[in-house]
Design a protein around this motif. Structure first.
Motif, PDB file in Angstrom:
ATOM      1  N   ALA A 105       0.837  -1.200   0.000  1.00  0.00           N
ATOM      2  CA  ALA A 105       0.000   0.000   0.000  1.00  0.00           C
ATOM      3  C   ALA A 105       0.874   1.254   0.000  1.00  0.00           C
ATOM      4  CB  ALA A 105      -0.925  -0.001   1.219  1.00  0.00           C
ATOM      5  N   TYR A 106       1.943   1.212   0.781  1.00  0.00           N
ATOM      6  CA  TYR A 106       2.861   2.355   0.836  1.00  0.00           C
ATOM      7  C   TYR A 106       3.511   2.577  -0.524  1.00  0.00           C
ATOM      8  CZ  TYR A 106       7.010   5.112   1.923  1.00  0.00           C
ATOM      9  OH  TYR A 106       7.991   6.075   1.917  1.00  0.00           O
ATOM     10  N   MET A 107       3.891   1.477  -1.198  1.00  0.00           N
ATOM     11  CA  MET A 107       4.522   1.574  -2.516  1.00  0.00           C
ATOM     12  C   MET A 107       3.576   2.254  -3.507  1.00  0.00           C
ATOM     13  SD  MET A 107       6.127  -2.280  -2.555  1.00  0.00           S
ATOM     14  CE  MET A 107       6.227  -2.366  -4.333  1.00  0.00           C
ATOM     15  N   TYR A 108       2.305   1.863  -3.451  1.00  0.00           N
ATOM     16  CA  TYR A 108       1.327   2.464  -4.360  1.00  0.00           C
ATOM     17  C   TYR A 108       1.149   3.948  -4.059  1.00  0.00           C
ATOM     18  CZ  TYR A 108      -3.161   3.834  -6.281  1.00  0.00           C
ATOM     19  OH  TYR A 108      -4.147   4.516  -6.930  1.00  0.00           O
ATOM     20  N   MET A 109       0.988   4.257  -2.799  1.00  0.00           N
ATOM     21  CA  MET A 109       0.750   5.652  -2.428  1.00  0.00           C
ATOM     22  C   MET A 109       1.966   6.520  -2.747  1.00  0.00           C
ATOM     23  SD  MET A 109      -1.362   5.033   1.127  1.00  0.00           S
ATOM     24  CE  MET A 109      -1.876   6.738   1.313  1.00  0.00           C
ATOM     25  N   ARG A 110       3.143   5.981  -2.563  1.00  0.00           N
ATOM     26  CA  ARG A 110       4.348   6.735  -2.897  1.00  0.00           C
ATOM     27  C   ARG A 110       4.438   7.001  -4.398  1.00  0.00           C
ATOM     28  NH1 ARG A 110       9.013   8.218  -0.515  1.00  0.00           N
ATOM     29  NH2 ARG A 110      10.884   8.357  -1.818  1.00  0.00           N
ATOM     30  N   SER A 111       4.039   5.995  -5.197  1.00  0.00           N
ATOM     31  CA  SER A 111       4.093   6.169  -6.656  1.00  0.00           C
ATOM     32  C   SER A 111       3.134   7.256  -7.126  1.00  0.00           C
ATOM     33  CB  SER A 111       3.761   4.845  -7.359  1.00  0.00           C
ATOM     34  OG  SER A 111       2.389   4.513  -7.205  1.00  0.00           O
ATOM     35  N   GLU A 112       2.074   7.518  -6.342  1.00  0.00           N
ATOM     36  CA  GLU A 112       1.088   8.523  -6.702  1.00  0.00           C
ATOM     37  C   GLU A 112       1.467   9.925  -6.229  1.00  0.00           C
ATOM     38  OE1 GLU A 112      -2.386   7.975  -8.263  1.00  0.00           O
ATOM     39  OE2 GLU A 112      -0.866   6.668  -9.108  1.00  0.00           O
ATOM     40  N   LYS A 113       2.451  10.005  -5.345  1.00  0.00           N
ATOM     41  CA  LYS A 113       2.819  11.292  -4.740  1.00  0.00           C
ATOM     42  C   LYS A 113       3.283  12.313  -5.775  1.00  0.00           C
ATOM     43  CE  LYS A 113       2.590  10.792  -0.119  1.00  0.00           C
ATOM     44  NZ  LYS A 113       1.976  11.760   0.825  1.00  0.00           N
ATOM     45  N   SER A 114       3.910  11.833  -6.837  1.00  0.00           N
ATOM     46  CA  SER A 114       4.468  12.758  -7.823  1.00  0.00           C
ATOM     47  C   SER A 114       3.392  13.626  -8.468  1.00  0.00           C
ATOM     48  CB  SER A 114       5.232  11.989  -8.902  1.00  0.00           C
ATOM     49  OG  SER A 114       4.371  11.088  -9.574  1.00  0.00           O
ATOM     50  N   LEU A 115       2.139  13.117  -8.462  1.00  0.00           N
ATOM     51  CA  LEU A 115       1.042  13.873  -9.073  1.00  0.00           C
ATOM     52  C   LEU A 115       0.584  15.044  -8.208  1.00  0.00           C
ATOM     53  CD1 LEU A 115      -1.613  11.501 -10.706  1.00  0.00           C
ATOM     54  CD2 LEU A 115      -0.493  13.459 -11.758  1.00  0.00           C
ATOM     55  N   ILE A 116       0.824  14.949  -6.901  1.00  0.00           N
ATOM     56  CA  ILE A 116       0.245  15.920  -5.985  1.00  0.00           C
ATOM     57  C   ILE A 116       0.678  17.343  -6.298  1.00  0.00           C
ATOM     58  CG2 ILE A 116       0.011  16.638  -3.589  1.00  0.00           C
ATOM     59  CD1 ILE A 116      -1.482  14.081  -4.320  1.00  0.00           C
ATOM     60  N   SER A 117       1.997  17.551  -6.468  1.00  0.00           N
ATOM     61  CA  SER A 117       2.482  18.913  -6.722  1.00  0.00           C
ATOM     62  C   SER A 117       1.923  19.453  -8.036  1.00  0.00           C
ATOM     63  CB  SER A 117       4.010  18.945  -6.741  1.00  0.00           C
ATOM     64  OG  SER A 117       4.519  18.099  -7.754  1.00  0.00           O
ATOM     65  N   ARG A 118       1.792  18.581  -9.044  1.00  0.00           N
ATOM     66  CA  ARG A 118       1.224  19.006 -10.326  1.00  0.00           C
ATOM     67  C   ARG A 118      -0.243  19.390 -10.158  1.00  0.00           C
ATOM     68  NH1 ARG A 118       1.949  14.226 -14.264  1.00  0.00           N
ATOM     69  NH2 ARG A 118       0.768  15.639 -15.610  1.00  0.00           N
ATOM     70  N   ILE A 119      -0.975  18.592  -9.382  1.00  0.00           N
ATOM     71  CA  ILE A 119      -2.385  18.885  -9.152  1.00  0.00           C
ATOM     72  C   ILE A 119      -2.539  20.208  -8.424  1.00  0.00           C
ATOM     73  CG2 ILE A 119      -4.439  18.153  -7.882  1.00  0.00           C
ATOM     74  CD1 ILE A 119      -3.547  15.246  -8.411  1.00  0.00           C
ATOM     75  N   GLU A 120      -1.716  20.434  -7.403  1.00  0.00           N
ATOM     76  CA  GLU A 120      -1.812  21.656  -6.619  1.00  0.00           C
ATOM     77  C   GLU A 120      -1.569  22.895  -7.469  1.00  0.00           C
ATOM     78  OE1 GLU A 120      -0.647  20.174  -2.125  1.00  0.00           O
ATOM     79  OE2 GLU A 120       0.909  21.010  -3.412  1.00  0.00           O
ATOM     80  N   LYS A 121      -0.609  22.802  -8.406  1.00  0.00           N
ATOM     81  CA  LYS A 121      -0.344  23.940  -9.278  1.00  0.00           C
ATOM     82  C   LYS A 121      -1.545  24.257 -10.161  1.00  0.00           C
ATOM     83  CE  LYS A 121       4.666  23.242  -9.507  1.00  0.00           C
ATOM     84  NZ  LYS A 121       5.813  22.845 -10.372  1.00  0.00           N
ATOM     85  N   VAL A 122      -2.162  23.229 -10.686  1.00  0.00           N
ATOM     86  CA  VAL A 122      -3.311  23.440 -11.557  1.00  0.00           C
ATOM     87  C   VAL A 122      -4.491  23.989 -10.757  1.00  0.00           C
ATOM     88  CG1 VAL A 122      -5.059  22.274 -12.963  1.00  0.00           C
ATOM     89  CG2 VAL A 122      -2.651  21.703 -13.249  1.00  0.00           C
ATOM     90  N   VAL A 123      -4.696  23.439  -9.557  1.00  0.00           N
ATOM     91  CA  VAL A 123      -5.795  23.908  -8.709  1.00  0.00           C
ATOM     92  C   VAL A 123      -5.594  25.368  -8.346  1.00  0.00           C
ATOM     93  CG1 VAL A 123      -6.836  23.692  -6.419  1.00  0.00           C
ATOM     94  CG2 VAL A 123      -6.410  21.648  -7.791  1.00  0.00           C
ATOM     95  N   ASN A 124      -4.345  25.758  -8.054  1.00  0.00           N
ATOM     96  CA  ASN A 124      -4.065  27.151  -7.734  1.00  0.00           C
ATOM     97  C   ASN A 124      -4.385  28.075  -8.907  1.00  0.00           C
ATOM     98  OD1 ASN A 124      -3.248  26.760  -5.116  1.00  0.00           O
ATOM     99  ND2 ASN A 124      -1.104  26.472  -5.625  1.00  0.00           N
ATOM    100  N   LEU A 125      -4.119  27.574 -10.127  1.00  0.00           N
ATOM    101  CA  LEU A 125      -4.395  28.384 -11.303  1.00  0.00           C
ATOM    102  C   LEU A 125      -5.887  28.614 -11.496  1.00  0.00           C
ATOM    103  CD1 LEU A 125      -1.898  26.872 -13.911  1.00  0.00           C
ATOM    104  CD2 LEU A 125      -1.827  29.169 -12.938  1.00  0.00           C
ATOM    105  N   THR A 126      -6.673  27.638 -11.059  1.00  0.00           N
ATOM    106  CA  THR A 126      -8.112  27.716 -11.311  1.00  0.00           C
ATOM    107  C   THR A 126      -8.903  28.167 -10.091  1.00  0.00           C
ATOM    108  OG1 THR A 126      -8.341  25.373 -10.731  1.00  0.00           O
ATOM    109  CG2 THR A 126      -7.999  25.913 -13.056  1.00  0.00           C
ATOM    110  N   ALA A 127      -8.206  28.296  -8.964  1.00  0.00           N
ATOM    111  CA  ALA A 127      -8.931  28.639  -7.717  1.00  0.00           C
ATOM    112  C   ALA A 127      -9.439  30.078  -7.775  1.00  0.00           C
ATOM    113  CB  ALA A 127      -8.027  28.456  -6.525  1.00  0.00           C
TER     114      ALA A 127
END
Length: 332
Positions: free
Chosen positions: A310-332
Motif C-alpha cells: 500500500a505504501y509503494m502504491y501511495m508513494r508512486s502517486e505522490k508525484s502527481l500531488i504537486s502538479r495537481i496543486e499547481k493546476v488547482v491554484n491556477l483555477t482557484a
C-alpha cells in the motif's frame, strides 16, 4: 496550496456521532462497491452479489448498490426491484477531444435500456457532453468518481478536472486514494457547491468501512440531501490503513478463486511489482498443490499486512500531488 480545505464546513463525523444520527433516522450507504460481476474482481464465491447483499444488510447499510465496471449483471442475478437494492453501475468514458483522459462515473436508478444507451454514448460517441446531457435529461443520480485517478496509459489533462467537477451534482471521496488527493477534491467540491460522498470502492467485499450519512426515506431523497450538502462522511482510519486491508483481502480472494471458473482478465491491485509476484504464484498450476498454494497465500498476506505494498502504491502517486496543486491554484 492556497485552497482552504475545510472552508469552515463540517463534512465528516466520527462513528460515535454517526450511531446517534442513525438512531435519529439518518441513512447509511456505501455508494461505490464492486462484486464478482466486475471484470477486475476475482470470481470467488464470497464476491457473488447475493452474498455481498446479505453482508451489506447485516452491516447496517440502509441502501445497497453494486457499481460494477460497465455491467449491470448483478441486477440480472438479483432482480432489478429487490427491496433495499439500488441499481447502479460504474461507466468508463474517454472523450479524447473534450477531456483527454478516462472518467469513471457512477450512475444510479437506471434500467437496462438506459444502461445500454449510456454505454453506446460512452463507447461509440465517446462524447462527454452527450453523456452528461443524457444523465440530466433522464434525471439519473450520478457521481464523479475519484477525479484525480487516471487510467494506466492515459495522459492526464489536470486542467479539465475542476471544470468537470462543475458538471456533477456529487463528487467522490474515495478512501483508497491518497488523502492529499481527497482533500483537494473535497475543497473543489465545496468551492463549486457540490455534494461529497465517502466510498470504499471495495473490490474485496469491504463495503461499509467508510460511508455517507444523509436523511431520506428513499434513495432519491437520500441522494438529493447529499447533493445539497445535507450529509456527513464517516472516513475514520486513513487511506493507508484501508488500502492495506483491501490488499490483504485481495490476496485471499486471488488464491482462493474457483479453479473451475476461467476468466480472461488481469486482476490488478495497481501495485505493479506486487501484481507481478501474485500472478507468478497465484496460478492454476500452483493451486493443484494445496500446501504450496497455502504457503504462497500466507506469505503474500504477511507482506500485504506489513503495509509495504500500500505504501509503494501511495508513494508512486505522490508525484502527481504537486502538479495537481499547481493546476488547482491556477483555477482557484
Amino acid at each position: 496550496m492556497q485552497i482552504k480545505h475545510e472552508n469552515n464546513v463540517k463534512t465528516t463525523v466520527s462513528s460515535g456521532v454517526a450511531e446517534t444520527l442513525l438512531q435519529e433516522g439518518w441513512k447509511k450507504m456505501d455508494l461505490h462497491v464492486h462484486s464478482s460481476c466486475s471484470y477486475d474482481v476475482p470470481p470467488a464465491k464470497t464476491m457473488h452479489p447475493a452474498v455481498l447483499f446479505e453482508k451489506a444488510k447485516a452491516q447496517g447499510l440502509d441502501f445497497v448498490t453494486f457499481t460494477d465496471h460497465d455491467t449491470v449483471k448483478a441486477y440480472e442475478l438479483l432482480g432489478w426491484d429487490k427491496e433495499g437494492l439500488v441499481p447502479g453501475v460504474e461507466i468508463s468514458i474517454k472523450d479524447s477531444e473534450n477531456v483527454g483522459h478516462t472518467l469513471h462515473v457512477n450512475v444510479f436508478e437506471l434500467d437496462s435500456e438506459e444502461f445500454e444507451e449510456l454505454e453506446s454514448i460512452a463507447n461509440e460517441e465517446q462524447n462527454f457532453k452527450s453523456f452528461i446531457r443524457y444523465l440530466r435529461t433522464h434525471n439519473l443520480p450520478h457521481i464523479y468518481n475519484h477525479p484525480f485517478w487516471f487510467a494506466i496509459g492515459d495522459r492526464p489533462n489536470l486542467r479539465t478536472v475542476p471544470e468537470l467537477i462543475k458538471q456533477f451534482p456529487v463528487i467522490e471521496y474515495n478512501i483508497q486514494d491518497l488523502t492529499e488527493k481527497n482533500l483537494i477534491t473535497a475543497a473543489l467540491a465545496r468551492k463549486y457547491g457540490k455534494g461529497l460522498a465517502a466510498t470504499t470502492d471495495s473490490h474485496t467485499g469491504g463495503m461499509g468501512a467508510v460511508y455517507t450519512l444523509a436523511k431520506g426515506d428513499s434513495f432519491r431523497e437520500y441522494f438529493d440531501n447529499i447533493k445539497n450538502g445535507r450529509s456527513y462522511m464517516v472516513v475514520e482510519g486513513g487511506s493507508l490503513r484501508h488500502l492495506t486491508k483491501e490488499l490483504n483481502a485481495w490476496v485471499e480472494l486471488v488464491f482462493s478463486m474457483d479453479r473451475n471458473v476461467r476468466r480472461e482478465a488481469d486482476f490488478t491491485t495497481n501495485v505493479k511489482t506486487f501484481d507481478r509476484l501474485i500472478n507468478l504464484f497465484a496460478n492454476e498450476r500452483i493451486r493443484e498443490f494445496p500446501r504450496i498454494n497455502g504457503l504462497a497465500m500466507s506469505f503474500f498476506q504477511y507482506f500485504s499486512r506489513s503495509g509495504l505494498p500500500a505504501y509503494m502504491y501511495m508513494r508512486s502517486e505522490k508525484s502527481l500531488i504537486s502538479r495537481i496543486e499547481k493546476v488547482v491554484n491556477l483555477t482557484a
